[in-house]
Motif scaffolding. Sequence first.
Motif, PDB file in Angstrom:
ATOM      1  N   ALA A 183      47.282  37.141  32.578  1.00  0.00           N
ATOM      2  CA  ALA A 183      46.536  35.897  32.390  1.00  0.00           C
ATOM      3  C   ALA A 183      45.246  35.902  33.210  1.00  0.00           C
ATOM      4  O   ALA A 183      44.178  35.496  32.722  1.00  0.00           O
ATOM      5  N   LEU A 184      45.329  36.377  34.441  1.00  0.00           N
ATOM      6  CA  LEU A 184      44.136  36.476  35.282  1.00  0.00           C
ATOM      7  C   LEU A 184      43.131  37.463  34.694  1.00  0.00           C
ATOM      8  O   LEU A 184      41.912  37.244  34.764  1.00  0.00           O
ATOM      9  N   LEU A 185      43.634  38.534  34.097  1.00  0.00           N
ATOM     10  CA  LEU A 185      42.744  39.490  33.442  1.00  0.00           C
ATOM     11  C   LEU A 185      42.017  38.825  32.278  1.00  0.00           C
ATOM     12  O   LEU A 185      40.818  39.048  32.068  1.00  0.00           O
ATOM     13  N   GLY A 186      42.740  37.982  31.543  1.00  0.00           N
ATOM     14  CA  GLY A 186      42.123  37.278  30.429  1.00  0.00           C
ATOM     15  C   GLY A 186      40.988  36.373  30.857  1.00  0.00           C
ATOM     16  O   GLY A 186      39.962  36.280  30.170  1.00  0.00           O
ATOM     17  N   VAL A 187      41.140  35.710  32.002  1.00  0.00           N
ATOM     18  CA  VAL A 187      40.068  34.858  32.515  1.00  0.00           C
ATOM     19  C   VAL A 187      38.828  35.690  32.816  1.00  0.00           C
ATOM     20  O   VAL A 187      37.696  35.294  32.514  1.00  0.00           O
ATOM     21  N   GLY A 188      39.026  36.865  33.403  1.00  0.00           N
ATOM     22  CA  GLY A 188      37.904  37.740  33.699  1.00  0.00           C
ATOM     23  C   GLY A 188      37.206  38.241  32.440  1.00  0.00           C
ATOM     24  O   GLY A 188      35.973  38.311  32.385  1.00  0.00           O
ATOM     25  N   VAL A 189      37.989  38.574  31.411  1.00  0.00           N
ATOM     26  CA  VAL A 189      37.408  39.014  30.146  1.00  0.00           C
ATOM     27  C   VAL A 189      36.598  37.881  29.519  1.00  0.00           C
ATOM     28  O   VAL A 189      35.535  38.101  28.936  1.00  0.00           O
ATOM     29  N   LEU A 222      27.000  37.621  38.872  1.00  0.00           N
ATOM     30  CA  LEU A 222      28.242  37.286  38.184  1.00  0.00           C
ATOM     31  C   LEU A 222      28.768  38.485  37.407  1.00  0.00           C
ATOM     32  O   LEU A 222      29.975  38.740  37.388  1.00  0.00           O
ATOM     33  N   LEU A 223      27.867  39.233  36.772  1.00  0.00           N
ATOM     34  CA  LEU A 223      28.288  40.435  36.052  1.00  0.00           C
ATOM     35  C   LEU A 223      28.928  41.436  37.005  1.00  0.00           C
ATOM     36  O   LEU A 223      30.015  41.972  36.731  1.00  0.00           O
ATOM     37  N   THR A 224      28.288  41.683  38.126  1.00  0.00           N
ATOM     38  CA  THR A 224      28.829  42.615  39.114  1.00  0.00           C
ATOM     39  C   THR A 224      30.180  42.152  39.635  1.00  0.00           C
ATOM     40  O   THR A 224      31.137  42.930  39.726  1.00  0.00           O
ATOM     41  N   GLY A 225      30.254  40.878  39.966  1.00  0.00           N
ATOM     42  CA  GLY A 225      31.508  40.336  40.492  1.00  0.00           C
ATOM     43  C   GLY A 225      32.624  40.361  39.469  1.00  0.00           C
ATOM     44  O   GLY A 225      33.787  40.635  39.801  1.00  0.00           O
ATOM     45  N   THR A 226      32.284  40.090  38.206  1.00  0.00           N
ATOM     46  CA  THR A 226      33.300  40.078  37.152  1.00  0.00           C
ATOM     47  C   THR A 226      33.850  41.474  36.906  1.00  0.00           C
ATOM     48  O   THR A 226      35.064  41.653  36.734  1.00  0.00           O
ATOM     49  N   ILE A 227      32.972  42.474  36.913  1.00  0.00           N
ATOM     50  CA  ILE A 227      33.437  43.853  36.728  1.00  0.00           C
ATOM     51  C   ILE A 227      34.354  44.260  37.878  1.00  0.00           C
ATOM     52  O   ILE A 227      35.406  44.886  37.666  1.00  0.00           O
ATOM     53  N   ALA A 228      33.977  43.887  39.103  1.00  0.00           N
ATOM     54  CA  ALA A 228      34.829  44.194  40.261  1.00  0.00           C
ATOM     55  C   ALA A 228      36.175  43.475  40.153  1.00  0.00           C
ATOM     56  O   ALA A 228      37.229  44.047  40.446  1.00  0.00           O
ATOM     57  N   TYR A 229      36.125  42.219  39.727  1.00  0.00           N
ATOM     58  CA  TYR A 229      37.348  41.422  39.561  1.00  0.00           C
ATOM     59  C   TYR A 229      38.268  42.061  38.525  1.00  0.00           C
ATOM     60  O   TYR A 229      39.479  42.218  38.752  1.00  0.00           O
ATOM     61  N   LEU A 230      37.707  42.447  37.387  1.00  0.00           N
ATOM     62  CA  LEU A 230      38.517  43.065  36.332  1.00  0.00           C
ATOM     63  C   LEU A 230      39.109  44.393  36.798  1.00  0.00           C
ATOM     64  O   LEU A 230      40.261  44.708  36.489  1.00  0.00           O
ATOM     65  N   GLY A 231      38.310  45.171  37.537  1.00  0.00           N
ATOM     66  CA  GLY A 231      38.817  46.423  38.052  1.00  0.00           C
ATOM     67  C   GLY A 231      39.980  46.223  39.015  1.00  0.00           C
ATOM     68  O   GLY A 231      40.986  46.947  38.957  1.00  0.00           O
ATOM     69  N   LEU A 232      39.851  45.222  39.888  1.00  0.00           N
ATOM     70  CA  LEU A 232      40.910  44.944  40.867  1.00  0.00           C
ATOM     71  C   LEU A 232      42.183  44.456  40.186  1.00  0.00           C
ATOM     72  O   LEU A 232      43.277  44.971  40.447  1.00  0.00           O
ATOM     73  N   VAL A 233      42.038  43.457  39.318  1.00  0.00           N
ATOM     74  CA  VAL A 233      43.217  42.915  38.633  1.00  0.00           C
ATOM     75  C   VAL A 233      43.860  43.980  37.755  1.00  0.00           C
ATOM     76  O   VAL A 233      45.093  44.109  37.709  1.00  0.00           O
TER      77      VAL A 233
END
Length: 249
Positions: A183-189, A222-233
């Motif tokens: 679900a958290l991955l979906g938010v990032g996508v 935001l793009l940089t942070g989102t990519i990092a977030y998706l990679g972590l999750v």
Amino acid sequence: MTLATQPQRAMRRIGATTPALLLRASHPRQAVLTTLVLTAAASLSGRPGREVALVAVTVLIGQVVLGWQNDFVDAEADQRHSRVKATVDGLSPTTLSFSLSVAVLALIPIAVNNGLMAGACYLVSVVVAALGNLRLRLVRQGPLSWLPWAISFGLYPAFLSYGGWGGRATGEAPTLTLTVLAALLGVGVHVLTSLWGLVADDADGWTYLPLRLARRTGATMLLTGTIAYLGLVGAILAIVARQTGLSGS
């Protein structure tokens, strides 16, 4: 000069055909990536080859349904903002709606062949995502924009863990940890796929999550942070899945 432009003209003609426009309208990059990820998850969980193939077909058709429905719903706005979309470049609403209907009718029995529970989970995820595509003030355009993405992605582990071959196939419930991580991955996508439309959405008066975040951080950050977030999750999800399996049993 003429020889140099002939291939370009041929490509333009091919790109203007109905099959090519339907392919573009399906959001092929997102469809293929989602299909590859879920197919890989099914394969790594030890599912037989035919079940892995069934997962791939089910997910791909579901993603095509969502891509077509998204472009059908957004056709007017895409025209207004002159976006590079198939519906702007000549794909008729009648053709798109007919193709969408056929894809939905194909998806239902194919999804159910994964097992009644697995099929139901995937079909619900598609329905929720389709509702999230509608231009609803509180949901897609407003503060709850993340919710359909979280629910839809959160059902993917259940689709895989309950899945098998044939309508009578049964599995086990997914772990709560995997469900939450998905679900958290979906938010990032959701945030990532929204970044390229922020200017137009802002002009239309949207107040959804990606736009609120972009106003605070800027689109580039935001793009940089989102990519990092998706990679972590994604990394945590892969580690947990490897350690516990889809159902934890």
